[in-house]
Design a protein around this motif. Sequence first.
Motif, PDB file in Angstrom:
ATOM      1  N   HIS A   1      -0.228   0.049  -3.644  1.00 42.52           N
ATOM      2  CA  HIS A   1      -0.719  -0.370  -2.327  1.00 42.52           C
ATOM      3  C   HIS A   1      -0.073  -1.706  -1.980  1.00 42.52           C
ATOM      4  O   HIS A   1      -0.142  -2.663  -2.758  1.00 42.52           O
ATOM      5  N   VAL A   2       0.571  -1.757  -0.828  1.00 46.32           N
ATOM      6  CA  VAL A   2       1.222  -2.979  -0.364  1.00 46.32           C
ATOM      7  C   VAL A   2       0.426  -3.536   0.803  1.00 46.32           C
ATOM      8  O   VAL A   2       0.118  -2.815   1.749  1.00 46.32           O
ATOM      9  N   ASP A   3       0.090  -4.816   0.704  1.00 48.70           N
ATOM     10  CA  ASP A   3      -0.608  -5.507   1.781  1.00 48.70           C
ATOM     11  C   ASP A   3       0.122  -6.826   2.020  1.00 48.70           C
ATOM     12  O   ASP A   3      -0.143  -7.818   1.335  1.00 48.70           O
ATOM     13  N   GLY A   4       1.082  -6.791   2.933  1.00 48.01           N
ATOM     14  CA  GLY A   4       1.874  -7.986   3.220  1.00 48.01           C
ATOM     15  C   GLY A   4       2.729  -8.377   2.031  1.00 48.01           C
ATOM     16  O   GLY A   4       3.603  -7.629   1.615  1.00 48.01           O
ATOM     17  N   ASN A   5       2.441  -9.550   1.453  1.00 52.01           N
ATOM     18  CA  ASN A   5       3.216 -10.058   0.331  1.00 52.01           C
ATOM     19  C   ASN A   5       2.517  -9.877  -1.009  1.00 52.01           C
ATOM     20  O   ASN A   5       2.767 -10.636  -1.950  1.00 52.01           O
ATOM     21  N   ILE A   6       1.667  -8.876  -1.089  1.00 61.00           N
ATOM     22  CA  ILE A   6       1.013  -8.534  -2.353  1.00 61.00           C
ATOM     23  C   ILE A   6       1.095  -7.031  -2.518  1.00 61.00           C
ATOM     24  O   ILE A   6       0.831  -6.272  -1.579  1.00 61.00           O
ATOM     25  N   ALA A   7       1.468  -6.606  -3.711  1.00 64.30           N
ATOM     26  CA  ALA A   7       1.448  -5.177  -4.039  1.00 64.30           C
ATOM     27  C   ALA A   7       0.606  -5.021  -5.290  1.00 64.30           C
ATOM     28  O   ALA A   7       0.692  -5.829  -6.220  1.00 64.30           O
ATOM     29  N   LYS A   8      -0.220  -4.004  -5.292  1.00 66.78           N
ATOM     30  CA  LYS A   8      -1.044  -3.694  -6.461  1.00 66.78           C
ATOM     31  C   LYS A   8      -0.694  -2.288  -6.908  1.00 66.78           C
ATOM     32  O   LYS A   8      -0.741  -1.353  -6.117  1.00 66.78           O
ATOM     33  N   GLY A   9      -0.323  -2.175  -8.174  1.00 63.79           N
ATOM     34  CA  GLY A   9       0.046  -0.882  -8.726  1.00 63.79           C
ATOM     35  C   GLY A   9      -0.908  -0.471  -9.829  1.00 63.79           C
ATOM     36  O   GLY A   9      -1.414  -1.320 -10.570  1.00 63.79           O
ATOM     37  N   ARG A  10      -1.158   0.837  -9.898  1.00 64.91           N
ATOM     38  CA  ARG A  10      -1.978   1.414 -10.980  1.00 64.91           C
ATOM     39  C   ARG A  10      -1.230   2.601 -11.544  1.00 64.91           C
ATOM     40  O   ARG A  10      -0.675   3.416 -10.799  1.00 64.91           O
ATOM     41  N   TRP A  11      -1.220   2.689 -12.854  1.00 68.92           N
ATOM     42  CA  TRP A  11      -0.584   3.801 -13.548  1.00 68.92           C
ATOM     43  C   TRP A  11      -1.394   4.159 -14.782  1.00 68.92           C
ATOM     44  O   TRP A  11      -2.147   3.341 -15.303  1.00 68.92           O
ATOM     45  N   ILE A  12      -1.201   5.370 -15.255  1.00 65.23           N
ATOM     46  CA  ILE A  12      -1.598   5.732 -16.606  1.00 65.23           C
ATOM     47  C   ILE A  12      -0.300   5.766 -17.398  1.00 65.23           C
ATOM     48  O   ILE A  12       0.679   6.379 -16.976  1.00 65.23           O
ATOM     49  N   MET A  13      -0.299   5.075 -18.515  1.00 62.73           N
ATOM     50  CA  MET A  13       0.894   4.991 -19.351  1.00 62.73           C
ATOM     51  C   MET A  13       0.643   5.756 -20.646  1.00 62.73           C
ATOM     52  O   MET A  13      -0.407   5.621 -21.266  1.00 62.73           O
ATOM     53  N   LEU A  14       1.597   6.568 -21.027  1.00 62.51           N
ATOM     54  CA  LEU A  14       1.601   7.198 -22.344  1.00 62.51           C
ATOM     55  C   LEU A  14       2.719   6.536 -23.127  1.00 62.51           C
ATOM     56  O   LEU A  14       3.857   6.455 -22.659  1.00 62.51           O
ATOM     57  N   GLN A  15       2.377   6.042 -24.297  1.00 58.49           N
ATOM     58  CA  GLN A  15       3.344   5.368 -25.160  1.00 58.49           C
ATOM     59  C   GLN A  15       3.423   6.146 -26.461  1.00 58.49           C
ATOM     60  O   GLN A  15       2.422   6.335 -27.145  1.00 58.49           O
ATOM     61  N   ALA A  16       4.624   6.610 -26.792  1.00 56.79           N
ATOM     62  CA  ALA A  16       4.867   7.325 -28.047  1.00 56.79           C
ATOM     63  C   ALA A  16       5.572   6.352 -28.980  1.00 56.79           C
ATOM     64  O   ALA A  16       6.681   5.910 -28.698  1.00 56.79           O
ATOM     65  N   SER A  17       4.911   6.009 -30.082  1.00 53.54           N
ATOM     66  CA  SER A  17       5.427   4.966 -30.966  1.00 53.54           C
ATOM     67  C   SER A  17       5.559   5.450 -32.395  1.00 53.54           C
ATOM     68  O   SER A  17       4.642   6.067 -32.939  1.00 53.54           O
ATOM     69  N   GLY A  18       6.680   5.148 -33.004  1.00 53.33           N
ATOM     70  CA  GLY A  18       6.891   5.317 -34.432  1.00 53.33           C
ATOM     71  C   GLY A  18       7.061   3.929 -35.019  1.00 53.33           C
ATOM     72  O   GLY A  18       7.729   3.076 -34.434  1.00 53.33           O
ATOM     73  N   TYR A  19       6.431   3.687 -36.158  1.00 55.52           N
ATOM     74  CA  TYR A  19       6.417   2.351 -36.746  1.00 55.52           C
ATOM     75  C   TYR A  19       7.253   2.297 -38.016  1.00 55.52           C
ATOM     76  O   TYR A  19       7.540   3.316 -38.634  1.00 55.52           O
ATOM     77  N   VAL A  20       7.595   1.084 -38.436  1.00 53.29           N
ATOM     78  CA  VAL A  20       8.423   0.916 -39.621  1.00 53.29           C
ATOM     79  C   VAL A  20       7.726   1.409 -40.887  1.00 53.29           C
ATOM     80  O   VAL A  20       8.388   1.741 -41.857  1.00 53.29           O
TER      81      VAL A  20
END
Length: 172
Positions: free
Chosen positions: A102-121
Amino acid sequence: MTQITIDALLARLHALEAQNEVRKTIARYMALCDVPCAPLEGESLSALFTDDAIWEGIGPHYAQKFGRLQGRAAIVEMLQRYLPPSPHFTTNVHFLTSEHIHVDGNIAKGRWIMLQASGYVDAKAELIAARLEIDFVPIQRNGNYAWLIRHFRTERLFNAPWQVNVRKETNA
């Protein structure tokens, strides 16, 4: 065309261009947090944040783990603890979905769902889902506007173990 129509079209154009720039910023952020990563020349996580940016973990899982960081340098220092050459991830890939900007002039607000696939050491691997709520502001650079992250909030929704595919070499 009336001036009212022209002004309405210009406002719509501004919002569409802002949304596109916000998408570019968050896509670069995610790509630079992926492991392995090959940043383009001159790219850095630092360039994606305002000087006074805030990055915080919220909710029961991330408030304690990440807390609240303020300032570009503090944020990048924290992120670098998880990225090469630090030995943390062997692989790390981010996927974004359920986008709302959503953009309102000089401010934008974003929403997402993030999926992170991680392999560790340590050979463990997991999938993490998190809700992201991010505020962006435009900064003029070289006559163009880049929309930078001013306030990044992440809340873990769930995690689950998974198996990282290991490519096996075969002798033919």
